[in-house]
Design an enzyme around this catalytic site. Structure first.
Site, mmCIF file in Angstrom:
data_model
loop_
_atom_site.group_PDB
_atom_site.id
_atom_site.type_symbol
_atom_site.label_atom_id
_atom_site.label_comp_id
_atom_site.label_asym_id
_atom_site.label_seq_id
_atom_site.Cartn_x
_atom_site.Cartn_y
_atom_site.Cartn_z
ATOM 1 N N CYS A 168 0.835 -1.201 0.000
ATOM 2 C CA CYS A 168 0.000 0.000 0.000
ATOM 3 C C CYS A 168 0.867 1.248 0.000
ATOM 4 O O CYS A 168 0.705 2.136 -0.845
ATOM 5 C CB CYS A 168 -0.921 -0.006 1.220
ATOM 6 S SG CYS A 168 -1.925 1.488 1.365
ATOM 7 N N GLU A 198 -4.301 -6.188 -2.348
ATOM 8 C CA GLU A 198 -4.429 -4.853 -2.952
ATOM 9 C C GLU A 198 -5.167 -4.948 -4.292
ATOM 10 O O GLU A 198 -6.035 -4.124 -4.591
ATOM 11 C CB GLU A 198 -3.052 -4.222 -3.162
ATOM 12 C CG GLU A 198 -2.465 -3.555 -1.946
ATOM 13 C CD GLU A 198 -3.115 -2.202 -1.648
ATOM 14 O OE1 GLU A 198 -4.068 -1.810 -2.348
ATOM 15 O OE2 GLU A 198 -2.668 -1.545 -0.701
#
Length: 220
Positions: A135, A209
């Site tokens: 991230c 993700e």
């Protein structure tokens, strides 16, 4: 070779599927459905709440004052800065603070954030920061690449502000700091067994993700 570079090399397919996901590709062209982006924005707010807890955990698990301050700085950055900016940005998409607070976590949000927190609890600081890394670094990689695409930053592209935010020097420096943090925590030399363990953490976080992006498309 930076630990981050080794991790990306070891997880190349999953990393590429994340940073080149159709969700972000459509942001560059302005063709991403607005419903997909709005759902992402709501879930990203809920995501930030759990990431704040992850940085609080990093402060708790710090072995030195410097490590504790790093976690605390991350916590403050999210609670006192990024979340307020996120709420302001969401307002431009017709989403009120009440909308954000009333929303339930979608399954990919829960899966990803609890994965990070789980490794933070049962692992060491390196495990936690490796779980956070896709991230923290990936958004900078995505922002920088999208900004280089002709027309992506044009005023006519409603997603240009998002791209501009993550391609800007401020966030690029956050990503660079995260890369350096991984090296500092790893202490340089690392056996193959230990590298294999953290590579699996990095790989799964990258997959989660990608699932986070796909969640938005599935709601469009």
């Amino acid at each position: 070779m930076k630990l981050y570079d080794r991790l990306v090399e070891a997880c190349a397919d999953d990393w590429r599927a994340y940073v080149e996901h159709p969700f972000v590709e459509m942001m560059a062209t302005g063709k991403l459905p607005e419903a997909a982006f709005r759902h992402y924005l709501v879930q990203d707010y809920l995501f930030l709440i759990q990431f704040a807890r992850a940085y609080a955990l990093a402060a708790y698990k710090g072995r030195t004052m410097e490590e504790m301050h790093y976690g605390l700085d991350g916590l403050h950055a999210i609670l006192d800065g990024e979340m307020a900016l996120h709420v302001k940005y969401c307002a431009g998409w017709g989403l009120t603070p009440a909308d954000l607070e009333a929303a339930d976590e979608d399954m990919p949000t829960t899966a990803y954030t609890r994965f990070v927190l789980d490794w933070g609890v049962r692992g060491d600081l390196l495990d936690l920061h490796v779980a956070l890394a896709p991230c923290m670094i990936g958004y900078a990689v995505i922002g920088r690449r999208l900004a280089s695409i002709p027309g992506a930053l044009a005023e006519s592209n409603r997603y240009a502000p998002w791209i501009a935010e993550y391609s800007a020097d401020g966030y690029q420096q956050v990503a660079a700091s995260t890369i350096d943090r991984l090296d500092a925590l790893s202490g340089g030399a690392m056996g193959e067994a230990r590298f294999g363990q953290i590579a699996r953490i990095f790989q799964q976080a990258s997959r989660l993700e990608a699932a986070f992006w796909q969640m938005g498309l599935d709601r469009a």
